[in-house]
Scaffold this active site. Structure first.
Site, PDB file in Angstrom:
ATOM      1  N   TRP A 143       0.851  -1.204   0.000  1.00  0.00           N
ATOM      2  CA  TRP A 143       0.000   0.000   0.000  1.00  0.00           C
ATOM      3  C   TRP A 143       0.883   1.250   0.000  1.00  0.00           C
ATOM      4  CZ3 TRP A 143      -0.276   4.100   3.403  1.00  0.00           C
ATOM      5  CH2 TRP A 143      -1.359   4.958   3.255  1.00  0.00           C
ATOM      6  N   HIS A 144       2.024   1.163   0.686  1.00  0.00           N
ATOM      7  CA  HIS A 144       2.885   2.341   0.807  1.00  0.00           C
ATOM      8  C   HIS A 144       3.529   2.741  -0.509  1.00  0.00           C
ATOM      9  CE1 HIS A 144       2.507   1.651   5.123  1.00  0.00           C
ATOM     10  NE2 HIS A 144       2.815   2.914   5.248  1.00  0.00           N
ATOM     11  N   GLY A 145       3.696   1.797  -1.383  1.00  0.00           N
ATOM     12  CA  GLY A 145       4.298   2.191  -2.655  1.00  0.00           C
ATOM     13  C   GLY A 145       4.568   1.027  -3.570  1.00  0.00           C
ATOM     14  N   PHE A 203       2.392   8.419  -0.802  1.00  0.00           N
ATOM     15  CA  PHE A 203       1.688   7.140  -0.709  1.00  0.00           C
ATOM     16  C   PHE A 203       0.221   7.308  -1.083  1.00  0.00           C
ATOM     17  CE2 PHE A 203       4.971   6.757   2.803  1.00  0.00           C
ATOM     18  CZ  PHE A 203       5.927   6.326   1.923  1.00  0.00           C
TER      19      PHE A 203
END
Lengths: 482, 374
Positions: free
Chosen positions: A324-326, A482
């Protein structure tokens, strides 16, 4: 628009003034908030407003349709449509190039002379946050947890509420949407509370995080020449930077929302005082973690399907959280490392320190300090993956960290970092830790300072002067990416 | 609601007042460290100076007061170099305006100002203290007009942000406090040079400045002439400028000139030969070298330090030329005016001497301790 910008210094009082001029006119206030939120977002890039409007409109319509439909299959289809559309937009803008790039790498390594084209889209700020927020609405309507709303302005306002639009806290419809529907009354105490929280958030962002960022950039940019102790310091500083940056943003968001009579969820709760990984994840990015808990971990079966399945579920959630962060393997590795910490702790530790609330302790015991330090440095080391541009750089960072030969291992300063910089950041960190320890049971670090008015005023003055000094206005928040 | 607004605004005003009071304890040039050093030297001089020259590194590195004074022996002028690295138009005009009303400048008869245009704020200097501490209302209005005319809206935005930052003391708090604990003093070996700091000396102290020198030499290795730096002489001697100075800027310099004149100080802008052709500056008092065609020696490699600056040898040439042009522009005129008023020719007329107000030395420039120490 950034919270730490001159533009925001003008934007906030203007919107605040107009908003309370409309006191008693709830619809007018909501419309103003919606316009302000869209202006806030459009200031960064007006083209991507269409994505928010599209996403809001789709879920508004689907929410109502799901509620009207009795047939289970059709309800499922509608929910699937919402999930596919939201995740699809996220996938195209955030993950498409990652998958194509990885496939191209695979083709290359297999000797296939074939390459897929990349989209190379600009990443729309905050897309991961508002997508999760609007998605939770349709899922909750589907599950019957909430009734869909008929008030289109309130719903659009809920999706795009400017204080938390670009970096959270990720709010649930059941918490935030009713606040748009209810009349708001100005309360002095609440507004003062909001201002204090904004000040505290600003301090963490512009004083702690932005100063830590300078050191982190230097160390990560020159890690091959740094001593092992300096590399450990760099990883720790990055942890401090991310905390100051992101929790600072959350505090400013929550404080701003308070000025408008809204209450947002707590997103960070003194995570540096965690005595176990389990406790840490209950204190760090709380709204994202609870989102994954409710919409991924529980549907996977949580801890109800046996011990092994429980551990697998935990690992799955951590990997998804990392992703999800990247769109990079480094984030996935970061998720895996943290999953490992968590699972190992679950397996080997029978201690349940975090069951004793921190508020029970006036001062931390030596044992607690040791546990906190262990959690802190473990998380800091995992963040080397988070910060590094690729896995090879992260691994090299670790290799250099263990290379004690030919380097002055305990030398902290270097050509690129002065000892003054280090002294300053340590002082700012101590200020944060002292205030947060005193307020460990409260929402934020400035809630309880002293019963003496003079001490309170001097504290506000000192923090304000530091913020004025470091308020440069163009240091974006880390979590915007993000 | 009222209570909240009053408390919040009251607190904000209190903080701003506190910072304003703190700023009042500083001299007008406080954010320019080199200027602080030079002002120490300037104030500590017992004889006083007649002429000061403000500008960027092109002044600091190329104007040699002793050579200039020798060139004007008959007029008995003592000059001082106030050139500091990185001074752009806003800072330069700000410094000159304040210097004119500064009591330490009461002896000064001539102010020279380096001819340059407003600087574009790039990412590298955006939010920098040196770029914003001098942005008062007058400077801000000038830059607004200037970039508005050029339709450069990014610069309009940037100057606005910098102006607001300056008004709100953003990024200045520590520096303002730190100033009181800083020790400003010009190195002893430079004291004799009246503010002139040759590159040769700087490189001997620190290797920082040698990089650009090395790059320059590598680029022009074996050549005697710095090709392409000077504008080619036009075949027709057209009066139309290739690129004149912006009218807004000419007006602003004109205002500064009038302000200086009203304070009994003669003011001139110096347009160096290796700059673009500014031949639309007739309305100003200026020392104008033209487009450089008459000053080919400026572009000889042996006279240059790097692409932008002359070395010590070149600086001697330049300063002598400057003295000649200065004499033609000012001293000649003064002699004529003296003849007209049938005054006796002498070292300095009584009027001139009486025009010199009593020097209130060490007035606003503190730091006498550091001066003694050095």
């Amino acid at each position: 628009m950034l919270f730490n910008s001159i533009e925001y210094l003008f934007f906030l009082p203007i919107v605040f003034g107009l908003y309370w001029l409309l006191a008693g006119n709830r619809k007018g206030q909501n419309l103003l908030l919606l316009l302000a939120s869209y202006s806030f977002y459009a200031y960064w890039d007006y083209r991507f407003l269409s994505l928010i409007i599209l996403s809001s409109g789709l879920d508004f319509y689907i929410g109502k349709s799901i509620h009207k439909t009795v047939e289970i299959n059709k309800r499922k289809q509608l929910l699937t449509l919402s999930v596919v559309a939201n995740i699809g937009v996220l996938a195209i803008f955030k993950y498409f190039d990652f998958f194509i790039g990885s496939a191209n790498d695979l083709f290359h390594s297999l000797g296939v002379g074939f390459e897929l084209g990349l989209l190379e889209f600009i990443f729309p700020v905050g897309i991961s946050f508002y997508t999760f927020q609007t998605l939770s609405y349709t899922i909750d309507v589907y599950c019957g947890k909430i009734e869909p709303t008929d008030d289109v302005i309130s719903f659009f306002g809920f999706v795009s509420f400017f204080p938390q639009l670009v970096a959270g806290p990720i709010e649930r419809a059941k918490d935030l949407l009713p606040q748009f529907k209810n009349p708001r009354k100005f309360e002095y105490g609440n507004a003062v509370h909001g201002m204090r929280q904004i000040l505290w958030g600003m301090f963490k962002k512009v004083v702690l995080a932005d100063n830590a960022a300078v050191i982190v950039d230097s160390i990560f940019g020159n890690y091959e020449d740094a001593s092992p102790i300096l590399l450990l310091f760099g990883a720790s500083m990055f942890f401090i930077q991310v905390y100051g940056d992101f929790s600072g943003y959350s505090d400013i968001a929550i404080g701003t929302a308070r000025l408008f009579g809204f209450k947002l969820s707590v997103n960070f709760s003194s995570p540096f005082f965690s005595r176990s990984f389990r406790e840490f994840w209950r204190r760090w990015h709380i709204t994202l973690n609870t989102w994954f808990r409710d919409y991924v971990y529980f549907p996977l079966g949580g801890n109800r399907k046996g011990h092994t399945r429980h551990l697998i579920n935990i690992a799955v959630v951590f990997v998804i959280c990392g992703f999800w962060h990247g769109p990079a393997w480094t984030f996935i590795i970061w998720g895996i490392v943290n999953a490992a910490y968590f699972v190992i702790e679950q397996r080997v530790s029978s201690l349940k320190h975090d069951e004793v609330p921190l508020t029970e302790f006036r001062y931390p015991t030596p044992g607690m300090v040791f546990q906190m330090a262990l959690v802190f440095f473990s998380i800091a080391l995992s963040l080397v993956f988070f910060r590094s541009p690729d896995i090879a750089s992260a691994l090299n960072y670790f290799v250099e960290m263990t290379d004690f030969q030919g380097k002055n291992s305990f030398r902290i300063g270097s050509e690129w970092i002065s000892e003054l910089q280090i002294r300053e950041i340590v002082i700012y960190l101590i200020i944060v830790l002292v205030f947060e320890w005193r307020n460990k049971g409260n929402d934020f670090g400035l809630k309880r300072i002293s019963r003496f008015r003079l001490v309170r005023m001097m504290t506000y003055l000192m923090l304000t002067l530091l913020c004025v000094h470091y308020f440069y206005g163009d240091n974006a928040f880390v979590y915007f990416q993000f | 609601m009222k209570k909240f607004v009053l408390h919040t605004v009251g607190f904000a005003i209190g903080v701003l007042l506190l910072l304003h009071v703190l700023k009042l304890t500083l001299p007008y040039y406080w954010a320019n460290e080199e200027m602080c050093d030079k002002m120490e030297l300037f104030v500590s001089d017992q004889e006083g100076f007649d002429l000061v020259y403000f500008g960027p590194s092109a002044v600091k590195r190329e104007f040699i007061p002793k050579v200039f004074d020798q060139g004007l022996r008959k007029a008995q002028i003592r000059s001082f170099n106030f050139g500091t690295a990185g001074v752009y138009y806003a800072e330069q005009s700000y410094l000159i305006r304040h210097a004119i009303i500064d009591s330490a400048f009461t002896n000064v008869q001539y102010v020279l100002s380096f001819g340059q245009e407003p600087k574009e704020l790039m990412d590298v200097n955006f939010h920098k203290l040196r770029m914003k501490y001098c942005l008062d209302w007058a400077n801000y209005a000038l830059h607004l007009n200037y970039f508005w005319e050029k339709k450069d809206y990014q610069q309009l935005y940037r100057y606005t942000i910098m102006f607001i930052e300056n008004q709100l003391f953003i990024g200045e708090v520590f520096d303002m406090v730190e100033w009181h604990f800083s020790d400003f003093s010009i190195p002893i070996e430079l004291r004799e040079k009246s503010g002139y700091v040759p590159y040769e000396w700087s490189v001997a102290q620190s290797k920082k400045s040698s990089n650009q020198r090395d790059k320059f030499l590598a680029k022009h290795e074996g050549k005697t002439y710095m090709a392409g730096s000077r504008q080619k002489p036009s075949k027709k001697k057209s009066k139309k400028p290739q690129s004149g100075l912006e009218q807004i800027l000419i007006e602003d310099i004109g205002r500064l000139q009038s302000f200086a004149n009203s304070n009994g100080i003669k003011f001139a802008t110096v347009f160096k030969p290796n700059m673009i052709d500014y031949n639309n500056v007739d309305s100003l008092n200026s020392i104008y070298f033209g487009d450089g065609t008459s000053y080919q020696e400026y572009f000889e490699i042996e006279n240059r330090w790097d692409h932008k600056h002359l070395n010590e040898k070149g600086s001697i040439v330049h300063t002598k030329n400057l003295a000649k042009l200065f004499e033609q522009e000012f001293i000649g005129k003064r002699k004529k005016s003296k003849k007209n008023t049938k005054k006796k020719k002498g070292k300095k007329s009584k009027d001139d001497k009486s025009r010199k107000r009593k020097k209130k030395s060490k007035g606003k420039t503190k730091k006498s301790k550091s001066k003694k120490a050095s």
